[in-house]
Design a protein around this motif. Sequence first.
Motif, PDB file in Angstrom:
ATOM      1  N   PRO A  82     -87.108 -40.591  26.053  1.00 25.10           N
ATOM      2  CA  PRO A  82     -87.443 -39.154  26.085  1.00 25.10           C
ATOM      3  C   PRO A  82     -87.510 -38.589  27.506  1.00 25.10           C
ATOM      4  O   PRO A  82     -87.068 -37.467  27.752  1.00 25.10           O
ATOM      5  CB  PRO A  82     -88.814 -39.092  25.395  1.00 25.10           C
ATOM      6  N   GLU A  83     -88.075 -39.370  28.455  1.00 29.95           N
ATOM      7  CA  GLU A  83     -88.172 -38.869  29.827  1.00 29.95           C
ATOM      8  C   GLU A  83     -86.776 -38.699  30.428  1.00 29.95           C
ATOM      9  O   GLU A  83     -86.489 -37.710  31.108  1.00 29.95           O
ATOM     10  CB  GLU A  83     -89.005 -39.815  30.671  1.00 29.95           C
ATOM     11  N   PHE A  84     -85.892 -39.660  30.164  1.00 26.55           N
ATOM     12  CA  PHE A  84     -84.530 -39.565  30.683  1.00 26.55           C
ATOM     13  C   PHE A  84     -83.815 -38.358  30.090  1.00 26.55           C
ATOM     14  O   PHE A  84     -83.109 -37.628  30.792  1.00 26.55           O
ATOM     15  CB  PHE A  84     -83.775 -40.850  30.362  1.00 26.55           C
ATOM     16  N   ARG A  85     -83.974 -38.160  28.775  1.00 23.15           N
ATOM     17  CA  ARG A  85     -83.355 -36.992  28.146  1.00 23.15           C
ATOM     18  C   ARG A  85     -83.861 -35.699  28.773  1.00 23.15           C
ATOM     19  O   ARG A  85     -83.107 -34.747  28.976  1.00 23.15           O
ATOM     20  CB  ARG A  85     -83.632 -36.992  26.650  1.00 23.15           C
ATOM     21  N   GLY A  86     -85.161 -35.674  29.068  1.00 19.85           N
ATOM     22  CA  GLY A  86     -85.718 -34.483  29.698  1.00 19.85           C
ATOM     23  C   GLY A  86     -85.087 -34.212  31.040  1.00 19.85           C
ATOM     24  O   GLY A  86     -84.788 -33.065  31.394  1.00 19.85           O
ATOM     25  N   ARG A  87     -84.840 -35.257  31.809  1.00 22.77           N
ATOM     26  CA  ARG A  87     -84.213 -35.074  33.118  1.00 22.77           C
ATOM     27  C   ARG A  87     -82.741 -34.691  32.983  1.00 22.77           C
ATOM     28  O   ARG A  87     -82.214 -33.944  33.801  1.00 22.77           O
ATOM     29  CB  ARG A  87     -84.384 -36.346  33.956  1.00 22.77           C
ATOM     30  N   PHE A  88     -82.085 -35.221  31.958  1.00 18.77           N
ATOM     31  CA  PHE A  88     -80.694 -34.826  31.744  1.00 18.77           C
ATOM     32  C   PHE A  88     -80.618 -33.360  31.341  1.00 18.77           C
ATOM     33  O   PHE A  88     -79.721 -32.625  31.780  1.00 18.77           O
ATOM     34  CB  PHE A  88     -80.046 -35.714  30.687  1.00 18.77           C
ATOM     35  N   ARG A  89     -81.541 -32.914  30.476  1.00 22.24           N
ATOM     36  CA  ARG A  89     -81.586 -31.487  30.133  1.00 22.24           C
ATOM     37  C   ARG A  89     -81.775 -30.654  31.396  1.00 22.24           C
ATOM     38  O   ARG A  89     -81.185 -29.578  31.546  1.00 22.24           O
ATOM     39  CB  ARG A  89     -82.739 -31.215  29.167  1.00 22.24           C
ATOM     40  N   GLN A  90     -82.638 -31.147  32.296  1.00 17.62           N
ATOM     41  CA  GLN A  90     -82.888 -30.420  33.543  1.00 17.62           C
ATOM     42  C   GLN A  90     -81.629 -30.360  34.386  1.00 17.62           C
ATOM     43  O   GLN A  90     -81.315 -29.329  34.999  1.00 17.62           O
ATOM     44  CB  GLN A  90     -84.011 -31.115  34.324  1.00 17.62           C
ATOM     45  N   GLU A  91     -80.878 -31.464  34.448  1.00 15.10           N
ATOM     46  CA  GLU A  91     -79.632 -31.461  35.205  1.00 15.10           C
ATOM     47  C   GLU A  91     -78.650 -30.438  34.639  1.00 15.10           C
ATOM     48  O   GLU A  91     -78.020 -29.676  35.379  1.00 15.10           O
ATOM     49  CB  GLU A  91     -79.007 -32.854  35.199  1.00 15.10           C
ATOM     50  N   VAL A  92     -78.504 -30.431  33.310  1.00 13.30           N
ATOM     51  CA  VAL A  92     -77.595 -29.481  32.673  1.00 13.30           C
ATOM     52  C   VAL A  92     -78.041 -28.046  32.960  1.00 13.30           C
ATOM     53  O   VAL A  92     -77.223 -27.186  33.309  1.00 13.30           O
ATOM     54  CB  VAL A  92     -77.527 -29.737  31.151  1.00 13.30           C
ATOM     55  N   ALA A  93     -79.349 -27.806  32.824  1.00 13.90           N
ATOM     56  CA  ALA A  93     -79.855 -26.453  33.061  1.00 13.90           C
ATOM     57  C   ALA A  93     -79.621 -26.024  34.504  1.00 13.90           C
ATOM     58  O   ALA A  93     -79.228 -24.881  34.771  1.00 13.90           O
ATOM     59  CB  ALA A  93     -81.343 -26.396  32.723  1.00 13.90           C
ATOM     60  N   ALA A  94     -79.860 -26.950  35.448  1.00  6.02           N
ATOM     61  CA  ALA A  94     -79.659 -26.609  36.858  1.00  6.02           C
ATOM     62  C   ALA A  94     -78.195 -26.316  37.141  1.00  6.02           C
ATOM     63  O   ALA A  94     -77.856 -25.343  37.826  1.00  6.02           O
ATOM     64  CB  ALA A  94     -80.162 -27.752  37.742  1.00  6.02           C
ATOM     65  N   ALA A  95     -77.297 -27.160  36.616  1.00  7.19           N
ATOM     66  CA  ALA A  95     -75.877 -26.953  36.857  1.00  7.19           C
ATOM     67  C   ALA A  95     -75.388 -25.647  36.239  1.00  7.19           C
ATOM     68  O   ALA A  95     -74.517 -24.972  36.793  1.00  7.19           O
ATOM     69  CB  ALA A  95     -75.082 -28.139  36.302  1.00  7.19           C
ATOM     70  N   ARG A  96     -75.947 -25.272  35.077  1.00  8.88           N
ATOM     71  CA  ARG A  96     -75.535 -24.026  34.431  1.00  8.88           C
ATOM     72  C   ARG A  96     -76.031 -22.811  35.200  1.00  8.88           C
ATOM     73  O   ARG A  96     -75.373 -21.763  35.217  1.00  8.88           O
ATOM     74  CB  ARG A  96     -76.062 -23.999  33.002  1.00  8.88           C
ATOM     75  N   ARG A  97     -77.202 -22.939  35.810  1.00 12.96           N
ATOM     76  CA  ARG A  97     -77.763 -21.798  36.536  1.00 12.96           C
ATOM     77  C   ARG A  97     -76.972 -21.512  37.804  1.00 12.96           C
ATOM     78  O   ARG A  97     -76.919 -20.381  38.281  1.00 12.96           O
ATOM     79  CB  ARG A  97     -79.229 -22.072  36.883  1.00 12.96           C
ATOM     80  N   VAL A  98     -76.393 -22.565  38.365  1.00 12.26           N
ATOM     81  CA  VAL A  98     -75.667 -22.419  39.628  1.00 12.26           C
ATOM     82  C   VAL A  98     -74.212 -22.093  39.326  1.00 12.26           C
ATOM     83  O   VAL A  98     -73.521 -22.860  38.664  1.00 12.26           O
ATOM     84  CB  VAL A  98     -75.752 -23.713  40.457  1.00 12.26           C
ATOM     85  N   SER A  99     -73.745 -20.970  39.776  1.00 20.11           N
ATOM     86  CA  SER A  99     -72.355 -20.581  39.554  1.00 20.11           C
ATOM     87  C   SER A  99     -71.885 -19.799  40.758  1.00 20.11           C
ATOM     88  O   SER A  99     -72.370 -18.707  41.029  1.00 20.11           O
ATOM     89  CB  SER A  99     -72.210 -19.733  38.287  1.00 20.11           C
ATOM     90  N   GLY A 100     -70.972 -20.396  41.515  1.00 21.79           N
ATOM     91  CA  GLY A 100     -70.474 -19.717  42.697  1.00 21.79           C
ATOM     92  C   GLY A 100     -69.175 -20.337  43.154  1.00 21.79           C
ATOM     93  O   GLY A 100     -68.659 -21.291  42.563  1.00 21.79           O
TER      94      GLY A 100
END
Length: 752
Positions: A60-78
């Motif tokens: 579960p902790e790893f999944r949480g960090r992977f969700r965070q990675e996906v969210a961070a990558a989606r927020r960044v667009s340039g």
Amino acid sequence: MPPQRSAGTEPEAEHPMYAGQYLLESQLGSGGMGVVHLARSASGLRLAVKVVHAEYSQDPEFRGRFRQEVAAARRVSGAFTAPVVDADPEAEHPWMATLFIPGPTLAEHVKRNGALGPAPLRHLMAGLAEGLRDIHRVGVVHRDLKPSNVLLADDGPKVIDFGISRPADSELRTETGKLIGTPPFMAPEQFRSPRQVGPAADVFALGSVIVHAATGSGPFTSDSPYLVAYQVVHDDPDLTGVPEELSDLVARCLAKEPEDRPTADELMTALKSVSASYDTQAFIPGQRVAGERAARSGRDDRPGPVGAGSLAPVRARPLVPAPRHGPDPEPTHPRDRALPGDGGPERAGSGPAPAGVPQWRWRLPVAAAASVLAAVVIGVLALHGGPDAPGSGKGPGGRPSGTAFRPWALRLEARGADAAGLPQCTYTPHELYCVRPGVLAASVDPADGKVRWSRGDAHRGSPHSTVPPVLSGGLLQVLSGDGLRLEALDPATGATRWSHDIARYGGRVTQAGGVVLLTGPDGDVTALNASTGAKKWRHAVPGQPKPHFVAYGDGLAYSVTEAGTGTRVAAVDPATGSTRWQRRLDGSLSVAGAHDGVVWFTSTDGDQYTDAVVRYDSSARSVRRVALPVPLPSSQAVVRGDTVYLLGGSGALVAVDTRTATQLWRSETSVSMASAPVVAGRRLYLTASDGRLLSVDTTRGTLLGQTRPRLGDTRGSLIGAIPAPLAADGKIYSSAPDGSLFAVDGNRPAAW
């Protein structure tokens, strides 16, 4: 739709054929956390798809960090980052797809072609500044900007791999005591206060990246990653070779204090004379055509290493292999000697390291030229993990990525030494350092228990008492068995770098913030530089007649002394000896833990029972006292977040939330004598006097599992203080009365 698997009995049959609707054509890289594939959409769009290994999919902790990675990558667009096309972090095997962009990484280019000239260096700095501006504007801090995370694409540099980035509003926080990043490119605050890292840390990393691009080496260099970490915090950067027109700006980026560094916007203003084209063609000769050819064929036949982060140096290959006509060549070979956490063997054909650059920087895989998601390390990276530091291409313990962990046990010995008693250890990523009566120090591979080096101790002292080793100032600090000398050892070899007679200090020795604090019989404190042994300062601490310091990794040393019916607490800066704050608190208190400006204490009544837990916020100067419904005799405590876990001498285990002032649960362990508890994730661990290692669920206080007893051979022998177990990288390391040091999988306590 989860990734679909192919059929068959070959190893490739375990590889998924699809991630969602995307066909995975070839493997770009593989590591301990997952696999990166070259893929195509139904329309023919080329993608880089990261698929998480099955063993981490259930964490579960790893999944949480992977969700965070996906969210961070989606927020960044340039223009200077790679867009996320699709992702499914909730799939059976989570995956994320980004746009595939061919091109070498900065690390790869510098290794093959040498340092950049002034003009392309200015273009690179401007492009990275704009990339960081876009990242920071959406509230994300990258925290691992380094040459292997900078992709040199046709239209400019791309900042890649958000595996350990953190959105400012994320609920996931760095765990106390864990460091995230790669030392040569980490900011001082990432070592001092890893939970409080902001955008300024990325600017510091940008400065280090530019020095690397300009010189082929970073601003802080040493054969030891531990000394590099010390230099980052304490030493001035070496800017030799940086073009004069950029040196002042780079120096500002490398300021020790975050507030002294320019923002990404300010960097762009300072670099406004740079052309807006950011054409990287000037400094990647001969690379682009090869990259495109490799992408079209699904292979990478260019010389040099492939992979990044914890990626193994593998060649991109089709998922359905061609028939084999002979054995594959061995991709690696053993090293004669490894530094702590060393990345291990150099890939055949990768070429020698540039002259004057420490070898541990260059015997490492670098980012795949064809993948913007080459680094598959997700979540908390170890202190010197990643392709620009030791440990690349390997899992915990310096073992090849993907190697399954097997429990192990050993008797810690040293040649010619009469060893007895319990080992005590400290953990750093890829290394265990241990002591034992008769063994001055030893280096142990945490993956398999193999002893890398050991030194005997002629002054064994009592078999019932040793002091755990401490890694400070880049050196391993140990006490001789008789407690009369402090030895500072090279972590890689065990050789003595310096030593100091501490007989007059009566064991009052504390390591804090790269400083050794020695309290004399007159109450004066002498501070030594942990890296060199040189004296930094000597004086008394006001309000502390004879301070005995404790430290918890927050950069301060704490001391308490009786003050009538209360306790006077002092927080001291070990670097200068100045008192940061001092406060008198009610009750007889002992420090239990500290982080983020908050200190926790246990309160003891007249019968030496722990009757309360006290939380003191030094910024707000607020005190909260939480009384225990039933006092505990002879308790030991550990702090995790705002929760204090106490283990009484009677075996009672209690969890207290100091923010809500409530006792969460109480459990009876039936362990009448045990080590101090430790907490990792949602589990608490302790070692019993019979050698059992116990695991307890921190949310409910229920027993999850325990190992078999490991009793000593001498019946009726006395046992002194029992060392606390070590929890790291999902493994638990513990010692027992039979003299053994052993390791088990922390994720499976029911199977112990």
